[in-house]
Design a protein around this motif. Sequence first.
Motif, PDB file in Angstrom:
ATOM      1  N   LYS A 192       0.819  -1.216   0.000  1.00  0.00           N
ATOM      2  CA  LYS A 192       0.000   0.000   0.000  1.00  0.00           C
ATOM      3  C   LYS A 192       0.851   1.264   0.000  1.00  0.00           C
ATOM      4  N   HIS A 193       2.127   1.145   0.359  1.00  0.00           N
ATOM      5  CA  HIS A 193       2.989   2.323   0.416  1.00  0.00           C
ATOM      6  C   HIS A 193       3.778   2.556  -0.872  1.00  0.00           C
ATOM      7  N   GLU A 194       3.669   1.641  -1.816  1.00  0.00           N
ATOM      8  CA  GLU A 194       4.494   1.754  -3.026  1.00  0.00           C
ATOM      9  C   GLU A 194       4.239   3.043  -3.810  1.00  0.00           C
ATOM     10  N   PRO A 195       2.986   3.483  -4.022  1.00  0.00           N
ATOM     11  CA  PRO A 195       2.783   4.732  -4.776  1.00  0.00           C
ATOM     12  C   PRO A 195       3.445   5.946  -4.113  1.00  0.00           C
ATOM     13  N   ASP A 196       3.277   6.098  -2.803  1.00  0.00           N
ATOM     14  CA  ASP A 196       3.881   7.242  -2.118  1.00  0.00           C
ATOM     15  C   ASP A 196       5.401   7.107  -2.058  1.00  0.00           C
ATOM     16  N   ALA A 197       5.900   5.893  -1.898  1.00  0.00           N
ATOM     17  CA  ALA A 197       7.347   5.684  -1.890  1.00  0.00           C
ATOM     18  C   ALA A 197       7.950   6.028  -3.248  1.00  0.00           C
ATOM     19  N   THR A 198       7.199   5.778  -4.314  1.00  0.00           N
ATOM     20  CA  THR A 198       7.663   6.128  -5.658  1.00  0.00           C
ATOM     21  C   THR A 198       7.779   7.644  -5.811  1.00  0.00           C
ATOM     22  N   VAL A 199       6.827   8.377  -5.247  1.00  0.00           N
ATOM     23  CA  VAL A 199       6.887   9.843  -5.283  1.00  0.00           C
ATOM     24  C   VAL A 199       8.113  10.336  -4.514  1.00  0.00           C
ATOM     25  N   LEU A 200       8.356   9.779  -3.337  1.00  0.00           N
ATOM     26  CA  LEU A 200       9.513  10.185  -2.549  1.00  0.00           C
ATOM     27  C   LEU A 200      10.819   9.874  -3.281  1.00  0.00           C
ATOM     28  N   THR A 201      10.881   8.737  -3.930  1.00  0.00           N
ATOM     29  CA  THR A 201      12.077   8.374  -4.681  1.00  0.00           C
ATOM     30  C   THR A 201      12.353   9.381  -5.788  1.00  0.00           C
ATOM     31  N   ALA A 202      11.311   9.777  -6.497  1.00  0.00           N
ATOM     32  CA  ALA A 202      11.475  10.777  -7.559  1.00  0.00           C
ATOM     33  C   ALA A 202      11.913  12.121  -6.989  1.00  0.00           C
ATOM     34  N   ALA A 203      11.392  12.466  -5.816  1.00  0.00           N
ATOM     35  CA  ALA A 203      11.746  13.755  -5.206  1.00  0.00           C
ATOM     36  C   ALA A 203      13.205  13.804  -4.789  1.00  0.00           C
ATOM     37  N   PHE A 204      13.717  12.732  -4.221  1.00  0.00           N
ATOM     38  CA  PHE A 204      15.068  12.755  -3.675  1.00  0.00           C
ATOM     39  C   PHE A 204      16.146  12.338  -4.664  1.00  0.00           C
ATOM     40  N   GLY A 205      15.809  11.493  -5.622  1.00  0.00           N
ATOM     41  CA  GLY A 205      16.854  11.005  -6.502  1.00  0.00           C
ATOM     42  C   GLY A 205      16.553  11.113  -7.974  1.00  0.00           C
TER      43      GLY A 205
END
Length: 331
Positions: free
Chosen positions: A173-186
């Motif tokens: 359930k956290h994969e969509p938000d984790a994907t956003v964070l990944t794009a933001a930081f890296g």
Amino acid sequence: MSENRDSRPRRRRPLRAAVGLLVLLAVIGYFAVQRASNGGGGAPYCTARMYTGDYDGSSVSYEISPEQAANAATIAAVGVAKGLPDRAVTIALATAMQESALRNLDHGDRDSLGLFQQRPSMGWGTPDQIRDPVYSAGIFYDHLVDVPGYSRLPLTVAAQKVQRSGFPQAYAKHEPDATVLTAAFGGDGTLECGGPEPTGPGDPAKVRSEMVRIFGEDGTHTIPLQTGLGGQTGQAGRDSVVGKNGPEAEVTLVEKANGGEPAMRRSRAMAYWAVANAKELGISRVSFSLRAWIAGQARGQWQQKGGTGAKDGDGDPHNASPGEVRIFMAR
């Protein structure tokens, strides 16, 4: 008895509900004003953003607290410093979101601790090590890369092979938000953090040591990095940078020349790590790639600036040259 009870006036429940709703709306309005006040100097908050369109600027976002942003930034930065792909960073972030909600917990099930709820009794390290976000993220990645084909596995499967959780499907359930964070930081996303300007001086030596601890130092790790303190770098025009509240201490980080996209990815991770940790470390400004983030201004958004000495930047001594990340703290 019953007659007297029936003759009492009825409670005005609709009126109470309306009053309760008005109070709730007033509270929401107060915090909205606080967040928007002073150009971003109200209540602290951070927004990670991932752009989904090529030209129209459309995006998806995920809002978190400064504490959560700082922990997420560290997890992502450690993955970037190790040269791992975005998929590894997404798996790590989703795992920490499920295990701790991106908070560095001092408790958990049995002896579980920290961002990933790792257990000293299961060989993850000492309690102090596990509560160190840099260490806990690093050892998570070390176990993840030992999983054959982890980047091709479903996120729940890859995370479970590391964590051995009793609820392995919860990671999904956290994969969509984790994907956003990944794009933001890296990746090509951004991190914006609003909130007031630091009230006390930052410690450039602490910022420098944390950056070196995460990303390595020139000649000591696979991530070449040069660092220096403002006023001691010997670079022309940088010995007397003055901010709104007086002279500013500076940490400058320069990636090696011709490093290509991997070097730029590290620089982005450094810049956004600094923004995410600004509240805790007393950082007042970050300059990177012709843009600047300034605490308490523009609702926490990045502002376009010219390069060092550029006319469109009016020669602002805070501006960064290509490949630089400049971090400022009021003294």
